[in-house]
Scaffold this active site. Sequence first.
Site, PDB file in Angstrom:
ATOM      1  N   GLU A 422      -0.039  -2.961  -8.043  1.00  0.00           N
ATOM      2  CA  GLU A 422       1.075  -3.724  -7.459  1.00  0.00           C
ATOM      3  C   GLU A 422       0.566  -4.885  -6.601  1.00  0.00           C
ATOM      4  O   GLU A 422       1.157  -5.254  -5.597  1.00  0.00           O
ATOM      5  CB  GLU A 422       1.981  -2.819  -6.604  1.00  0.00           C
ATOM      6  CG  GLU A 422       2.562  -1.637  -7.338  1.00  0.00           C
ATOM      7  CD  GLU A 422       3.787  -1.973  -8.175  1.00  0.00           C
ATOM      8  OE1 GLU A 422       4.071  -3.167  -8.344  1.00  0.00           O
ATOM      9  OE2 GLU A 422       4.434  -1.035  -8.650  1.00  0.00           O
ATOM     10  N   GLY A 423      -0.536  -5.494  -7.017  1.00  0.00           N
ATOM     11  CA  GLY A 423      -1.195  -6.547  -6.250  1.00  0.00           C
ATOM     12  C   GLY A 423      -2.273  -5.933  -5.385  1.00  0.00           C
ATOM     13  O   GLY A 423      -1.978  -5.182  -4.459  1.00  0.00           O
TER      14      GLY A 423
END
Length: 679
Positions: A422-423
């Site tokens: 998610e990053g």
Amino acid sequence: MSVLSSMKGVSARDQQMIKEAETMLGPEPDEMGFIKNLFWGRVREELLFPYPEVSVDQKAKTDALVAELEAYLDNEHPSIMIDQEQVIPEWVIQRLFDMGVMGMTVPEEFGGLGLGVAAYNRVLEAIGRRCGSTAVMVSAHQSIGCKALMLFGTEEQQREYLPLVAREKLSGFCLSEPNVGSDAAGQRTSCVWDEDEQVYILNGEKKWITSGALSGLLTVMANQTVTDPKTGKEKKGVTALIVTPDMDGVSFFQKNRSKTGIRGTWQARIRFEDVKVPKENLLHREGQGLKVALTCLNYGRCTLSAGVSGAAKQAMEQATKWAATRYQFQRPLADFELVQKRIAEMHALTFAMDAMLYSVCGMLDRHDRDIMVETAACKYFCSEEGWNVIDSAMQIMGGEGYVTENEFDRLWRDNRIHRIVEGSNEVMQSFIFAYGGKQLAEYMLGLLNTVQWSDEETVGENATRILKGAFQPQTIKAGTPIATEIFLGKKVAKPEVSRVHPSLRSFADRLASHVQTHTREFKLASRRLEEKIVTAQVTQARLADNAVLMFAWSAVLSKLDQQLAEGATGEKWERDKLAGLHFMHIAHERIVANVKALTVNSDDSMRRAAQAALDWVETLPNEDFYIQEASPIAADTGHPVQEAYIKQFPEHGEPYTPRPDDSASMGDGAVLDATAASA
């Protein structure tokens, strides 16, 4: 082109990176969120105070669901088998559908429970405490998999597909590719509109798609050349399409890969070969797919935080109990001050994680316009500190934590991934710095471009521009405070943090002082480094970390204020109060250290050492090392990946997984005979 992407002295490659990022994220909202205001030296109290609460109806529905879910998780859910056999059984998924867990946030008219974000994250916490694999599967399905359909789908699309994903089938979110991770704008999968057949022709490959091979619905991001309605010119954009696995040309050529943790989740590789996607399956608008993706990631980052928060709380409680009951040198471990330090930090950090998570949930439930930096901060803080809590718990439990029979190793392995997905957290730090301070930086650069001498202009051009702009009333009014801060060392006025209980006043005042310092240090760093600030990621990280710590501090104040207003008493309140106060002491120490490190640091020697290491590794043969498959300079030159002793997943059919009655002990705390459930 924005002020940032046209800065003098910035390399063409970095200018292109800034331009792509700005295109990807879209225009800034008119209102600035909480963290952006910190960069300006302001505290928007109304965004965090009072601490958000769910409605009585939502709370009652959530309490009932959590009670049913926890009973199932503690008595029937095969967490050990899921980890060992690397699969979540079909009956487990169906059970979660039947309880309504898989459609928690889907509106009731489409077969869901219609719960809000805060309620949903309470459920994710409960699952995260017990089974990381299941938490990730539920989060991926609901927060990103079908969220795009809920937020951007037409009425027809929602009527057709939402009942399916609420009650029957998993969904997959297809963004990542072999060479696309955090660089979401770098899609190679493409779609072309076929006017004759009135379909999109989709081609490309996706990777790491959670539950992809088990899904009945896929949201696919693809590059498309579209016409800019403003200019009439063609440009590249990303388009979101609804794809179902039964469409011709969709193939799952890898259902899963064996992993260190969250072993029960399946991540697919999917190939699209001339897939014909009908026009009615366009999600949102052509070229606007990244808005769809990034909006969904706001929710995904929040629920990821809930899963790891639940796991951290479980680890904290287990380790604290262990320290109180495990004896060494005729004394409990809890008697030793270094163990006490870990215990206090674990409780302080989990309290802060909880406060931040549900503050952000409140923003999402309120539909605040500018929350992208806050959700990134939540993901970064909860995954980073959640891992620190879990790892500290492992240290306290020692060798008994490292063996598998106490189940702690699964908690430890399952939650390391959250700093990556998610990053990655390094990307989150740069993002928080860049978009937290972007509007202030552009404002500063606009002033400097008005009154600062440019070597690229003639004397006459400089004089004309400066004299024309310097004495404009708006320039004088805006520029004087900036100049006095940068050149004379005068700070902006300290913001007021007033909405707190009197007993918290000293902590509120100290927070305000840090906010006052933060805006000045951001401006000084920007002035000192000028165009180099674009690539000075270590400096960016220090300023980003301070913004995140101040955000967490504010959330802690709000939560404590609420508890005081409600007249909290008892041992749990005493624990909460002292944990919250200790967190603010920890945050203060970290903020002060980060400010000092902006000017007194080892950054220069770090860069030299890193370059020497990179030069040295160039002398080592690629074939001795694993090389990323899509490397633009070294693909297919590395050591072959090892598969001989690693479980491979079948192309067709599912591994056999027993129901609870097939084994005497399947729930948490039980030991499963691995031979009883072999594939």
